[in-house]
Design an enzyme around this catalytic site. Structure first.
Site, PDB file in Angstrom:
ATOM      1  N   HIS A 199     -24.725  18.294 -16.732  1.00  0.00           N
ATOM      2  CA  HIS A 199     -23.320  18.655 -16.546  1.00  0.00           C
ATOM      3  C   HIS A 199     -22.421  17.431 -16.718  1.00  0.00           C
ATOM      4  O   HIS A 199     -21.451  17.436 -17.482  1.00  0.00           O
ATOM      5  CB  HIS A 199     -23.094  19.217 -15.137  1.00  0.00           C
ATOM      6  CG  HIS A 199     -23.658  20.580 -14.898  1.00  0.00           C
ATOM      7  ND1 HIS A 199     -25.000  20.843 -14.962  1.00  0.00           N
ATOM      8  CD2 HIS A 199     -23.061  21.752 -14.573  1.00  0.00           C
ATOM      9  CE1 HIS A 199     -25.216  22.124 -14.683  1.00  0.00           C
ATOM     10  NE2 HIS A 199     -24.043  22.704 -14.449  1.00  0.00           N
ATOM     11  N   HIS A 239     -27.430  18.298  -6.989  1.00  0.00           N
ATOM     12  CA  HIS A 239     -27.994  17.066  -7.552  1.00  0.00           C
ATOM     13  C   HIS A 239     -27.942  15.981  -6.497  1.00  0.00           C
ATOM     14  O   HIS A 239     -27.060  15.970  -5.628  1.00  0.00           O
ATOM     15  CB  HIS A 239     -27.201  16.603  -8.785  1.00  0.00           C
ATOM     16  CG  HIS A 239     -27.583  17.283 -10.060  1.00  0.00           C
ATOM     17  ND1 HIS A 239     -28.794  17.082 -10.689  1.00  0.00           N
ATOM     18  CD2 HIS A 239     -26.906  18.172 -10.828  1.00  0.00           C
ATOM     19  CE1 HIS A 239     -28.840  17.806 -11.794  1.00  0.00           C
ATOM     20  NE2 HIS A 239     -27.710  18.482 -11.899  1.00  0.00           N
ATOM     21  N   ASP A 243     -28.813  11.289  -9.594  1.00  0.00           N
ATOM     22  CA  ASP A 243     -28.758  12.162 -10.773  1.00  0.00           C
ATOM     23  C   ASP A 243     -27.386  12.102 -11.429  1.00  0.00           C
ATOM     24  O   ASP A 243     -27.264  12.082 -12.657  1.00  0.00           O
ATOM     25  CB  ASP A 243     -29.053  13.614 -10.385  1.00  0.00           C
ATOM     26  CG  ASP A 243     -30.366  13.769  -9.649  1.00  0.00           C
ATOM     27  OD1 ASP A 243     -31.267  12.945  -9.858  1.00  0.00           O
ATOM     28  OD2 ASP A 243     -30.483  14.718  -8.846  1.00  0.00           O
TER      29      ASP A 243
END
Length: 279
Positions: A199, A239, A243
């Protein structure tokens, strides 16, 4: 007469040869030839020779002050190196039976509880985040299919390939207090790799391309949405902090590598009979 002249010429030739042998000259390979003997340039061999030519021996107080004045960021990194060495070597390790320590989770603990008590709001935010992911994908595909520029698409392919390799190689446990939603991407509560955040990385790739194309307002909009996305992913435990941080770095890295790939292809002499959008 002729014999005397011949003798004088021989004597002159002998003297010139002796002078040439005693003369110093370089052979072009870092060595100096003196009187027929080869000697290496510098202050002698071994450790003493290295110290004689060492750079730090020529540093003065003004040089040190100049480094601090004109290069404050590397100096700050040097200080942080010393600080984090002290932290690392004195830190109590997290036991194997305990959940990972995550500073981002601690900072968003209140928001996690807030969303856990409001599942409808959590689903709404998940849906909006999915819309943002669709915006990233649409922009990257648009640059390739409509504008004929391949760099963002190549960067995304690099990024997702390495995300798959690393994500499968080290499969992190699902964080405690994870707030899943069927509206979140990937839609349908399916499994996903935690390391690293695709993302965030794809948003960075799109934003960097926008800035190159002077679409600064659109890039700033994506950056703000990406910050909100990071906050939401931390709050829902979608996350770990690492991350998301690596996702930012991955976006920058693979955008740079895609640019180098394009440059290498443009520089390579190749005759093609087909349309190549990457050239």
């Amino acid at each position: 007469m002729n014999g005397g002249a011949r003798t004088d010429n021989n004597n002159k030739m002998t003297m010139n040869m002796n002078l040439n042998l005693n003369r110093s000259y370089s052979n072009g390979s870092g060595h100096c030839i003196e009187g027929g003997e080869m000697k290496k340039k510098g202050g002698g061999g071994g450790m003493k020779g290295l110290l004689d030519t060492a750079s730090f021996l020529r540093w003065g107080v003004d040089d040190v002050i100049g480094v601090v004045r004109y290069h404050p960021i590397p100096c700050l990194f040097a200080m942080s190196l010393v600080f984090f060495m002290g932290v690392e070597y004195t830190l109590r390790m997290v036991p194997s039976s305990a959940p990972p320590f995550d500073l981002g989770f601690i900072a968003t603990k209140w928001l996690n509880r807030f969303l856990a008590a409001r599942p409808a709001l959590n689903t709404l935010l998940a849906g909006l985040n999915t819309v943002f992911v669709a915006m990233q994908t649409t922009y990257i595909l648009w640059t390739f299919l409509v504008e004929g520029r391949g760099r963002p698409a190549i960067a995304a392919l690099f990024m997702f390939t390495w995300r798959g390799i690393l994500g499968y190689s080290t499969q992190l446990p699902l964080p405690r207090d994870f707030l899943g939603s069927g509206a979140d991407f990937p839609v349908g509560n399916v499994s996903f790799f935690l390391f690293y955040s695709g993302h965030v990385a794809s948003s960075v790739i799109a934003s960097l391309d926008m800035r190159r194309m002077q679409r600064k307002l659109l890039a700033s909009t994506f950056d703000v949405l990406n910050i909100l996305q990071v906050l939401r992913l931390l709050a829902t435990r979608g996350h770990y902090t690492i991350d998301l941080a690596v996702g930012i770095g991955a976006g920058v890295l693979f955008d740079s590598l895609a640019g180098k790939y394009e440059e290498s292809k443009k520089a390579a002499p190749i005759n093609t009979t087909f349309y190549d959008p990457l050239r």
